[in-house]
Design a protein around this motif. Structure first.
Motif, PDB file in Angstrom:
ATOM      1  N   ASP A 160      34.092  44.908  56.914  1.00 51.96           N
ATOM      2  CA  ASP A 160      34.744  44.239  55.788  1.00 51.96           C
ATOM      3  C   ASP A 160      34.540  44.989  54.476  1.00 51.96           C
ATOM      4  OD1 ASP A 160      35.921  41.864  57.033  1.00 51.96           O
ATOM      5  OD2 ASP A 160      33.850  41.304  57.456  1.00 51.96           O
ATOM      6  N   ARG A 161      33.478  45.767  54.376  1.00 53.28           N
ATOM      7  CA  ARG A 161      33.267  46.537  53.139  1.00 53.28           C
ATOM      8  C   ARG A 161      34.395  47.543  52.928  1.00 53.28           C
ATOM      9  NH1 ARG A 161      27.949  46.961  50.333  1.00 53.28           N
ATOM     10  NH2 ARG A 161      26.692  45.213  51.116  1.00 53.28           N
ATOM     11  N   GLU A 162      34.981  47.998  54.012  1.00 51.11           N
ATOM     12  CA  GLU A 162      36.137  48.893  53.910  1.00 51.11           C
ATOM     13  C   GLU A 162      37.446  48.112  53.926  1.00 51.11           C
ATOM     14  OE1 GLU A 162      38.390  52.294  56.618  1.00 51.11           O
ATOM     15  OE2 GLU A 162      36.248  51.953  56.883  1.00 51.11           O
ATOM     16  N   ASP A 163      37.542  47.145  54.836  1.00 51.79           N
ATOM     17  CA  ASP A 163      38.799  46.414  55.006  1.00 51.79           C
ATOM     18  C   ASP A 163      39.181  45.615  53.774  1.00 51.79           C
ATOM     19  OD1 ASP A 163      39.088  47.366  57.564  1.00 51.79           O
ATOM     20  OD2 ASP A 163      38.411  45.533  58.550  1.00 51.79           O
ATOM     21  N   TYR A 164      38.187  45.061  53.066  1.00 53.15           N
ATOM     22  CA  TYR A 164      38.467  44.145  51.953  1.00 53.15           C
ATOM     23  C   TYR A 164      38.467  44.899  50.618  1.00 53.15           C
ATOM     24  CZ  TYR A 164      38.632  39.465  49.846  1.00 53.15           C
ATOM     25  OH  TYR A 164      39.015  38.321  49.170  1.00 53.15           O
ATOM     26  N   GLN A 165      38.952  46.129  50.650  1.00 53.30           N
ATOM     27  CA  GLN A 165      39.039  46.966  49.453  1.00 53.30           C
ATOM     28  C   GLN A 165      40.351  47.737  49.520  1.00 53.30           C
ATOM     29  OE1 GLN A 165      37.145  46.646  46.538  1.00 53.30           O
ATOM     30  NE2 GLN A 165      35.288  47.398  47.527  1.00 53.30           N
ATOM     31  N   THR A 166      41.109  47.749  48.433  1.00 56.94           N
ATOM     32  CA  THR A 166      42.381  48.478  48.445  1.00 56.94           C
ATOM     33  C   THR A 166      42.156  49.960  48.175  1.00 56.94           C
ATOM     34  OG1 THR A 166      42.959  48.412  46.086  1.00 56.94           O
ATOM     35  CG2 THR A 166      43.383  46.406  47.391  1.00 56.94           C
ATOM     36  N   MET A 167      43.152  50.767  48.485  1.00 58.96           N
ATOM     37  CA  MET A 167      43.053  52.200  48.224  1.00 58.96           C
ATOM     38  C   MET A 167      43.078  52.510  46.728  1.00 58.96           C
ATOM     39  SD  MET A 167      46.885  53.633  49.223  1.00 58.96           S
ATOM     40  CE  MET A 167      46.606  55.259  48.466  1.00 58.96           C
ATOM     41  N   PHE A 168      43.440  51.529  45.897  1.00 57.47           N
ATOM     42  CA  PHE A 168      43.526  51.735  44.446  1.00 57.47           C
ATOM     43  C   PHE A 168      42.266  51.283  43.723  1.00 57.47           C
ATOM     44  CE2 PHE A 168      47.696  50.788  46.238  1.00 57.47           C
ATOM     45  CZ  PHE A 168      48.378  51.958  45.921  1.00 57.47           C
ATOM     46  N   ALA A 169      41.275  50.745  44.452  1.00 55.81           N
ATOM     47  CA  ALA A 169      40.093  50.149  43.828  1.00 55.81           C
ATOM     48  C   ALA A 169      39.302  51.189  43.039  1.00 55.81           C
ATOM     49  CB  ALA A 169      39.215  49.517  44.900  1.00 55.81           C
ATOM     50  N   ARG A 170      39.155  50.928  41.736  1.00 54.57           N
ATOM     51  CA  ARG A 170      38.441  51.846  40.852  1.00 54.57           C
ATOM     52  C   ARG A 170      37.434  51.125  39.967  1.00 54.57           C
ATOM     53  NH1 ARG A 170      40.933  54.414  43.839  1.00 54.57           N
ATOM     54  NH2 ARG A 170      42.379  56.152  43.517  1.00 54.57           N
ATOM     55  N   GLU A 171      37.797  49.950  39.449  1.00 52.15           N
ATOM     56  CA  GLU A 171      37.014  49.281  38.411  1.00 52.15           C
ATOM     57  C   GLU A 171      36.223  48.117  39.003  1.00 52.15           C
ATOM     58  OE1 GLU A 171      36.892  50.514  35.412  1.00 52.15           O
ATOM     59  OE2 GLU A 171      38.445  52.028  35.762  1.00 52.15           O
ATOM     60  N   ASP A 172      34.892  48.262  39.065  1.00 52.24           N
ATOM     61  CA  ASP A 172      34.041  47.214  39.627  1.00 52.24           C
ATOM     62  C   ASP A 172      34.191  45.904  38.861  1.00 52.24           C
ATOM     63  OD1 ASP A 172      32.899  48.654  41.675  1.00 52.24           O
ATOM     64  OD2 ASP A 172      31.212  49.355  40.476  1.00 52.24           O
TER      65      ASP A 172
END
Length: 342
Positions: A160-172
């Motif tokens: 889920d750490r990979e699945d629940y993140q989009t390819m555009f994720a940049r800003e925590d």
């Protein structure tokens, strides 16, 4: 409006517990005005849009914001949902009756926090102790905050750490993924580039309030939680120029849509934005910025069901969801997609 207008019955076996593999293999139901529904796939998106259109993505990054800890012998669960400053977060608390202001909660792995203040909605301000950045502490002790309709059926795991993140994720800063963008891959992005379809990003840190049910009987009585968002001036200039040239702005996800609408004046001009927004879009709202929306299928009687009904019409969306259920589309965060163009 009565909240019951946005209700529907969903078979539980249509709730997706894992995303499609590969991500862009998901199905996509296309709804354009009053035209017949089209059962397509996410990979069809480049040919469904026009050259000059712009897709607008949310580049927020989901943090492992779910914590399990103890206050003495009492077990305490915490889901962070809004950053207040560098060390303090507002959090929804499980077993909150066992927690009092100024109690210390031990979350394991050397992570502790003081429950400073209880808020009117039952949430607490948690002040994390120590000198390490809170993000480092969360990576050590936290879990990805999967929505209840998934977490209630299976355990959160490393995938889920990979699945629940989009390819555009940049800003925590998000505690829920902008799930419409989970379908995008490098392959799909390349195809969109080749078709002359633009891509822009903004940031809205999605809060856990997005999962809260609407408990009121009438939409007028529902209070939205505020979320922090930002769109910089250079992005705004490009978006306004695209619209002036005849391109359509297609929000990828309701989070992108809500921030775009928050940043747009009655004159239809998008302006730079950096503030909280608690915009609540219900039928009767006049859209100022967006020309369409790519989004997953939402929960009944939710604020997001109200939003898509505002865009397409309440009865139209009831028909859309009836079709999706009959055709076996997968619902919610890890489910299939829809493309809604009024």
């Amino acid at each position: 409006m009565k909240v019951d207008l946005f209700d529907f019955d969903l078979p539980t076996d249509l709730i997706a517990l894992r995303p499609a593999r590969p991500r862009d293999a998901a199905r996509m139901l296309v709804v354009q005005g009053d035209a017949p529904f089209a059962d397509c796939g996410v990979l069809d998106l480049p040919k469904l849009l026009r050259k000059g259109d712009v897709l607008v993505f949310n580049d927020t990054r989901v943090i492992p914001a779910q914590l399990e800890g103890k206050r003495g012998e009492a077990r305490i669960g915490a889901t962070l949902h809004k950053r207040l400053d560098l060390r303090r977060w507002q959090a929804f608390i499980r077993n909150a009756k066992r927690l009092k202001p100024q109690d210390r909660v031990e979350f394991g792995a050397g992570v502790t926090a003081i429950a400073e203040e209880r808020h009117d909605d039952g949430s607490f301000t948690l002040a994390f102790e120590g000198d390490e950045p809170v993000e480092v502490l969360l990576e050590r002790a936290g879990r990805m905050p999967l929505p209840p309709y998934i977490a209630g059926k299976r355990k959160t795991d490393e995938q889920d750490r990979e699945d629940y993140q989009t390819m555009f994720a940049r800003e925590d800063g998000a505690v829920a993924a902008p799930t419409a963008a989970l379908h995008f891959t490098d392959r799909l992005a390349t195809a969109l580039d080749e078709a002359g379809i633009g891509r822009e990003t903004l940031t809205l840190h999605v809060g856990a309030g997005t999962f809260l049910p609407v408990k009121a009987d009438d939409t007028d009585d529902h209070q939205m939680h505020a979320e922090f968002g930002t769109i910089d001036a250079a992005t705004v200039d490009r978006l306004n120029a695209a619209r002036a040239a005849g391109g359509r702005l297609i929000a990828v996800g309701t989070t992108s849509l809500r921030l775009l609408e928050s940043a747009t004046g009655e004159d239809g001009i998008i302006r730079a934005f950096s503030a909280d927004t608690s915009i609540f879009i219900t039928p009767g709202y006049t859209f100022r910025a967006v020309d369409g929306l790519m989004t997953n299928f939402h929960l009944p009687k939710s604020t997001l069901m109200m939003l898509v009904s505002s865009l397409m019409g309440t009865q139209r969306m009831q028909d859309v969801y009836a079709h999706a259920i009959a055709q076996g589309y997968r619902f919610y965060s890890y489910g299939d997609s829809s493309l809604l163009i009024p």
